[in-house]
Design a protein around this motif. Sequence first.
Motif, mmCIF file in Angstrom:
data_model
loop_
_atom_site.group_PDB
_atom_site.id
_atom_site.type_symbol
_atom_site.label_atom_id
_atom_site.label_comp_id
_atom_site.label_asym_id
_atom_site.label_seq_id
_atom_site.Cartn_x
_atom_site.Cartn_y
_atom_site.Cartn_z
ATOM 1 N N ILE A 1 7.458 2.744 7.868
ATOM 2 C CA ILE A 1 7.574 4.090 8.447
ATOM 3 C C ILE A 1 8.882 4.215 9.224
ATOM 4 O O ILE A 1 9.219 3.364 10.054
ATOM 5 N N VAL B 1 -1.409 11.838 8.693
ATOM 6 C CA VAL B 1 -1.016 13.111 8.085
ATOM 7 C C VAL B 1 -0.368 12.896 6.718
ATOM 8 O O VAL B 1 -0.675 13.590 5.750
ATOM 9 N N ASP B 2 0.516 11.882 6.634
ATOM 10 C CA ASP B 2 1.356 11.743 5.436
ATOM 11 C C ASP B 2 0.827 10.736 4.422
ATOM 12 O O ASP B 2 1.160 10.819 3.241
ATOM 13 N N ASP C 1 2.544 7.515 17.893
ATOM 14 C CA ASP C 1 3.276 8.511 17.094
ATOM 15 C C ASP C 1 3.201 8.128 15.611
ATOM 16 O O ASP C 1 2.945 8.974 14.743
ATOM 17 N N ALA C 2 3.435 6.848 15.329
ATOM 18 C CA ALA C 2 3.452 6.394 13.925
ATOM 19 C C ALA C 2 2.065 6.470 13.306
ATOM 20 O O ALA C 2 1.913 6.916 12.158
ATOM 21 N N GLU D 1 10.084 6.410 19.877
ATOM 22 C CA GLU D 1 8.731 6.798 19.465
ATOM 23 C C GLU D 1 7.743 5.644 19.662
ATOM 24 O O GLU D 1 8.120 4.466 19.660
ATOM 25 N N ALA E 1 -2.390 19.475 10.453
ATOM 26 C CA ALA E 1 -0.950 19.596 10.745
ATOM 27 C C ALA E 1 -0.391 20.909 10.187
ATOM 28 O O ALA E 1 0.430 21.564 10.823
ATOM 29 N N ARG F 1 -0.419 8.437 14.070
ATOM 30 C CA ARG F 1 -0.789 9.838 13.825
ATOM 31 C C ARG F 1 -0.048 10.371 12.601
ATOM 32 O O ARG F 1 -0.616 11.092 11.789
ATOM 33 N N ARG F 2 1.211 10.001 12.462
ATOM 34 C CA ARG F 2 1.987 10.462 11.309
ATOM 35 C C ARG F 2 1.455 9.847 10.017
ATOM 36 O O ARG F 2 1.414 10.503 8.975
#
Lengths: 129, 566
Positions: free
Chosen positions: A24, A41-42, A34-35, A30, B453, A37-38
């Motif tokens: 990532i 999402v991704d 943060d990572a 950060e 999101a 949570r991302r």
Amino acid sequence: MPIATLSIHRGGLGEAPRRDAFEIGFEPGESILDALRRLRVDRDPTLAFRYACLNANACKECMMLLDGKVVYACTARLEPREMRLDPLPNKALLRDLATVIAPPDERLAEGGSAREGLAREGLAREGLK
Amino acid sequence: MNMTTKSAADARHLEADVLVIGAGGAGMYAAIEAARRGAGRVLLLDRSLIGRGGATVMAQMTVAAAVGPDDHWEHHLADTLAAGRGLSDPKLAALLCEVGADCILEMDAWKVGWARSGDGFAAVQAPGHDRPRCVYVDFLSTGPAVSRALRAQVQRVGPAIRRIGEVAVTDLVVQDGAVTGAAALHVATGEALTIGAAATIVATGGLTRLYARNSASLNMSGDGYALALRAGAVLQDMEFVQFFPIGHLAPRLIGMDPIMWDPFRYKLGGRLLNGAMEDFLGRWGGDAENGRYSTTRDLATYAITKEAEAGRGSPSGGAWLSFTHVPEAELRGAFGPVIDRLAANGIDLTRDAVEVSPIAHYHMGGVRVDTAMRTNVPGLLAAGEAVGGANGANRLSGNAITEALAYGRIAGAEAARIAASGETPAFSPAAASEAVARLVASSRPMNTAGMVARLQRLMSRDVGPFRTAAGLARASQALGALRAEVGEAPPGAPGVAHDLARLDWFDLRQMIPVAEAVVQAATARTESRGAHQREDFPETDEAWRLNQLLELRGETTTLSRLPVAA
């Protein structure tokens, strides 16, 4: 953009644990949270970890192991290397990085108890299991 | 979709006299008061851990209350009504100010540790107040202290209050038009749970999670509004979302609340500057601050956004906040170890300005209640930020915690009375069967985190502090598409521990109708007032001194208007 490789413990109680590695990219400064949570999402919305506040270090829920040491995911910074994330070792595992951290008297008791004020119907059903 | 044939009979069941949903300031005060007024079985639930989620624990500093020797709650009321820009319900606002002051004194006896000055409480003067009125425990951790003191008091009450964390309430149970309890997801185990209760208090806070940048926590999904709306309650003033003007924007700052610059402004003033390091508040109707923190929230939000839109923002699209003119000794004197925490984030305030911009912070609107915190639905009450009305179109600094405590106390007392009266029907599992069927349903995997999101991005883009008919229409369409994508059954299967993809689905089911309610009310209000600014209707229109009400009729949310209560 620097890249961290997060090696994350996966699986729940009674499952054979495995590890997933995620590369990532991150902005300097950060956090691990943060990572994570991302990543949800991704890449993988099923990734389980605990948090309530957003990087404010107020809820104190996001405790986990980073390279074997206890950290708050919201204050541990990402670094451009492999970072190993594991659930707290001294708490019962829920799944992935999430563990049971609620005080015992603030949990829904397993199997129910009179103290919970279970309705008679519920109690009878619990007895049948 | 694979709806299983399981029914309410498969769910664990709990019985209570008073069910309190949400364990922030409002919920904990409500539980304490309900027990004090004789409710023997109070059940206090939170979707996170008790006393650690929600907004109360995130509060940095100020709690407005007329507790000073030369103050009176009527002065506080005058400031609250002025801040509300003509839309506040004066009776609810009066309760906030009068009962709130009592709660602050009671919290003192519960050893919250309000800061002292001489014989009385230390207090600061926040923007919009006519005198120093905001008490605090600590400049950066008043909220955690309030949460801790309430949680300790809840524990002191003893077995009358049963606390259970990690329970996300997904539906209220309605029988013959009355609320008789709730259905919930036990997040730790992924199992369904039902609760029967003579009175239910929604104390779930606001809706800041609808926005990408927000100052509260994961928990504030507007779920209480959706629960109440579906149960037949009325929502009001849903278009008024407060943006906190100086939320931290850049550089990345971790381990600290994004609204932490507020206390810095109280103590040290600071300068808000545009990308060219010029003062700019005056250009948008503000007064020269001259080192004092005096600009109200709606005006500062307007000025920062407009200045950035005009191409004069800071590099990340906000404004600079600078304390470089403040001597280091004064910075250290005011904030001691916090200066070191900032240094660990690479921020040296003697040298560096930081970037700030508006961030979703609070919701003025909410569930419509009477002065006993009762909704129009028997058995259902609301407390705290979940309640609409007191703060009108704009909330005064420092009123949120006060509102939580005051309304929690009032709701708890009324819920205890309702429980003792026996006026609500007993919970029937059959009435919960549809909700439980949803909780035990299975479906294909879905990227619900990605959908959350997307919702946050579309709300930030088109339903932020500045709205247009075109943007609102775009948001409405995007929300409709998202609603179709979410479908009727959660991804995965029941019984999976800490299944966040499934929890996000249940959250989306609440967030979407709440977002739609904000869009619907914002579209209808063709004027600008307080936190609702229409770029296509920039003037405040006296004819719009109306509250907008929303209720669910069948599948449709209908909107009506009422003159503001006298």
